[in-house]
Write an enzyme that holds these catalytic residues in place. Sequence first.
Site, mmCIF file in Angstrom:
data_model
loop_
_atom_site.group_PDB
_atom_site.id
_atom_site.type_symbol
_atom_site.label_atom_id
_atom_site.label_comp_id
_atom_site.label_asym_id
_atom_site.label_seq_id
_atom_site.Cartn_x
_atom_site.Cartn_y
_atom_site.Cartn_z
ATOM 1 N N ASP A 89 -6.236 -15.679 10.426
ATOM 2 C CA ASP A 89 -5.335 -16.782 10.152
ATOM 3 C C ASP A 89 -5.385 -17.703 11.366
ATOM 4 O O ASP A 89 -5.758 -17.312 12.472
ATOM 5 C CB ASP A 89 -3.928 -16.287 9.865
ATOM 6 C CG ASP A 89 -3.072 -17.387 9.255
ATOM 7 O OD1 ASP A 89 -3.623 -18.465 8.921
ATOM 8 O OD2 ASP A 89 -1.850 -17.184 9.115
ATOM 9 N N ASP A 139 -2.976 -25.314 9.456
ATOM 10 C CA ASP A 139 -2.080 -25.983 8.514
ATOM 11 C C ASP A 139 -0.668 -26.050 9.076
ATOM 12 O O ASP A 139 -0.389 -25.534 10.161
ATOM 13 C CB ASP A 139 -2.095 -25.289 7.146
ATOM 14 C CG ASP A 139 -1.673 -23.817 7.242
ATOM 15 O OD1 ASP A 139 -1.712 -23.266 8.363
ATOM 16 O OD2 ASP A 139 -1.331 -23.225 6.216
ATOM 17 N N GLN A 153 -0.643 -26.148 0.354
ATOM 18 C CA GLN A 153 0.783 -26.161 0.689
ATOM 19 C C GLN A 153 1.529 -26.961 -0.384
ATOM 20 O O GLN A 153 0.977 -27.239 -1.444
ATOM 21 C CB GLN A 153 0.975 -26.768 2.087
ATOM 22 C CG GLN A 153 0.405 -25.909 3.219
ATOM 23 C CD GLN A 153 1.205 -24.621 3.455
ATOM 24 O OE1 GLN A 153 2.283 -24.427 2.905
ATOM 25 N NE2 GLN A 153 0.621 -23.730 4.254
ATOM 26 N N ASP A 178 -2.013 -10.300 2.097
ATOM 27 C CA ASP A 178 -1.845 -9.655 3.403
ATOM 28 C C ASP A 178 -0.385 -9.714 3.767
ATOM 29 O O ASP A 178 0.348 -10.582 3.266
ATOM 30 C CB ASP A 178 -2.635 -10.387 4.500
ATOM 31 C CG ASP A 178 -1.866 -11.600 5.006
ATOM 32 O OD1 ASP A 178 -1.828 -12.616 4.272
ATOM 33 O OD2 ASP A 178 -1.264 -11.551 6.098
ATOM 34 N N CYS A 224 1.097 11.507 -3.687
ATOM 35 C CA CYS A 224 0.401 10.534 -2.846
ATOM 36 C C CYS A 224 -0.681 11.288 -2.066
ATOM 37 O O CYS A 224 -0.440 12.367 -1.529
ATOM 38 C CB CYS A 224 1.381 9.875 -1.882
ATOM 39 S SG CYS A 224 0.589 8.796 -0.668
ATOM 40 N N CYS A 246 -2.250 10.139 0.636
ATOM 41 C CA CYS A 246 -2.470 9.610 1.993
ATOM 42 C C CYS A 246 -2.426 10.740 3.008
ATOM 43 O O CYS A 246 -1.950 11.844 2.726
ATOM 44 C CB CYS A 246 -1.444 8.523 2.332
ATOM 45 S SG CYS A 246 0.121 9.123 2.992
ATOM 46 N N CYS A 306 1.201 12.158 3.555
ATOM 47 C CA CYS A 306 1.813 12.945 2.469
ATOM 48 C C CYS A 306 1.063 14.243 2.192
ATOM 49 O O CYS A 306 1.645 15.208 1.703
ATOM 50 C CB CYS A 306 1.900 12.103 1.197
ATOM 51 S SG CYS A 306 3.135 10.791 1.313
ATOM 52 N N HIS A 324 1.122 5.594 5.616
ATOM 53 C CA HIS A 324 1.547 5.751 4.221
ATOM 54 C C HIS A 324 1.754 4.398 3.561
ATOM 55 O O HIS A 324 1.323 4.176 2.419
ATOM 56 C CB HIS A 324 2.832 6.575 4.143
ATOM 57 C CG HIS A 324 3.447 6.555 2.782
ATOM 58 N ND1 HIS A 324 3.031 7.382 1.761
ATOM 59 C CD2 HIS A 324 4.399 5.757 2.240
ATOM 60 C CE1 HIS A 324 3.709 7.117 0.662
ATOM 61 N NE2 HIS A 324 4.549 6.127 0.926
#
Lengths: 412, 412
Positions: B94, B148, B225, B303, B341, B343, B346, B372
């Site tokens: 960005d 921007d 925008q 994101d 889950c 991950c 978990c 997670h």
Amino acid sequence: MHRFGFEVKLEDGSGRARAGRFATPHGIVQTPAFMAVGTLASVKSLDPDDLRAMGAEMILANAYHLHLRPGDELVRALGGLHRFMAWDGPILTDSGGFQVFSLATLRSVDEDGVEFRSHLDGSRRRFTPESVMRIERNLGADVIMQFDHVIPGQSDEATARDASERSLRWLVRCRDEFERIGSEGVASGGPPPNNNVTARFVDSIIEAPPPSPFPPPQALFPIVQGGIHEHLRREAASTIRDLHDWLGFGIGGLSVGEAKPDMYRILDVLDDALPRTHPRYLMGVGFPEDLVEGVRRGVDLFDCVAPTRMGRNGTAFTSDGRLNIKRAEFKDDARPIEQDCDCAACKRFSRAYIRHLFLADEILGLRLLSLHNVHFLVSLMRRAREAILRGELASWSDAWLARYHSRPTISA
Amino acid sequence: MHRFGFEVKLEDGSGRARAGRFATPHGIVQTPAFMAVGTLASVKSLDPDDLRAMGAEMILANAYHLHLRPGDELVRALGGLHRFMAWDGPILTDSGGFQVFSLATLRSVDEDGVEFRSHLDGSRRRFTPESVMRIERNLGADVIMQFDHVIPGQSDEATARDASERSLRWLVRCRDEFERIGSEGVASGGPPPNNNVTARFVDSIIEAPPPSPFPPPQALFPIVQGGIHEHLRREAASTIRDLHDWLGFGIGGLSVGEAKPDMYRILDVLDDALPRTHPRYLMGVGFPEDLVEGVRRGVDLFDCVAPTRMGRNGTAFTSDGRLNIKRAEFKDDARPIEQDCDCAACKRFSRAYIRHLFLADEILGLRLLSLHNVHFLVSLMRRAREAILRGELASWSDAWLARYHSRPTISA
């Protein structure tokens, strides 16, 4: 069934440094070995997978701290320390004896035990040899340490004798409570513990023994105290050997403020005073040079918070001495922390990147340096073991120490 | 040689949600996809290996922050962002436009650009469309965003028009500087960049294109925008499309304080106003429900810092809503954060353990919940993609949203 055992594979030509295999209910530890410290059931900033990947075989946790939070009863209810922290290898718990030293302003010692004011909320907590055995039983580590009285390294003979003799009386109480717990069980639920854990010095140890039910059989290690006073150390070792057929021996009260030559001298004394057939664990000692010196004096196991604490402060161990990653000279340094290091930090990241992480307060930086430092000590002990097996420990360690001490200028 | 491309594999029955493949010089991104944010070249508390293991394909970094530290010239000298942070997959940077919004008290905007007082040392730093292109070129991400002017979500029409039109003028300057850099190169050293990056909408995209020399070819994305004002959004999209044959489109200025229905309404408008052949990236949007709503409206890329920031604060995403791990009810909860889950948190750890880590200030806790949460969003987009490919996005997302909103009581 085999549960605990220690096999000395080869002693160095000097007859002192040894390569061994220490069997526990959760697996085999090849010695000499460094154990990373997970005081609160987490090796700070590292993941259990990090430790496995670097070849760490055994880790530590702390009974005093875990009793305060989250509580040993809770850990037991959740299946014990191995399951709680997702570490299926061997674990050792220290008893809180070190906190008698490190939290000296928060405790009072009497013959019965120690009363701490909790460093968390000020509440009063009494620790006795008996209560500590129950705490360590609840946590369920493979090796549990006796409750002892640790004093500053420079203490005079009278003070050291007082603390050492108290530690011996507490050892008797630990032994008796440990045996009582073994026959009675600690809490409801779970099968009664198997307390039939006697030393077996076997020629071949079965790899990867099957996991045991919780609580697993445990080995209680005594701790030799006596400060820097050789006769006190000899007396303590002798008394301890007469008390029980122990599975291993802790060496406590070193690296607590005494001069390094004093520590090495006491290790020389204890190498003769302790049986060569059993593992010796030098408690709380973890600077690289001290590990090498300890191996030369017949020590098998080490632990210390130094690699993770120094890692979080930005200091890395290298073969050329310590390195402070925050220094400006590393700003654009594309090299890894240490050339030829195969840790997960050095294989991927530059000094410049890790320095950036520290200056930007990025958590990954703490993890990478902690990982490098623990790997450094685990790997150092692996190389020492290989040198012993080659019969070259003396020359290898001379060269290693000479290089390590040759560049103090890159120290933090 | 193929460098960038986007292939819409299948649109949902509604003709809006799409499954696609976005090709970059550092690999393919299967869309819809969530991109984790590594503002300072580190996804906070995670390791690049964590991201790879969970199937994350593309990540973000931030030009404003990396310009301030460690400096984009330094990153370039060290081989660029991919090498610096050891992430060999696609990266997007960005531009600093979001900081015009988030650091509003530290900056002044004029037609030429923005003057920031550094949030680190108070020094004055001028950012212009031209300087931002050079910064993003030095960092070397695959996709770079235009500079921007981001404003609060509830801004009135006049304010929104002013910022949108300025962003369009800045886009022209970004495009011109990007093309100039492309033909001249930025700094000494390194081959001249290949600026021949035009959209190619191919039927089959070669998997894993070979890594490019640094700096790699880059794709400049414009940003639409216009606040919550539909006609401004339509005007901006139309103007942007006339300016260049872009490789993809950013949608900015949402999730900055406006009501959620306003965000969804603007996404409906832009779904019609932007070409369906190109990837659409909804900037800074990352709550689970917003991702699902965005996918339903034709968004391909997302994101947000939410999963790592909330993870560090003790909040976990679950299919049943948010969960604050510090709550007393989880003290002895042996279940993982989320059942089923897969991950790395978990699969190994209980809620009770992770709660303990948070209460004890153990760094591993921050990592496990961040891991997670990012996994949750990456996996959510993978499941949305599968639903699109099955032609069942509408029913799948209805059911998902109903469950997610059904239990606000476990919210933090």
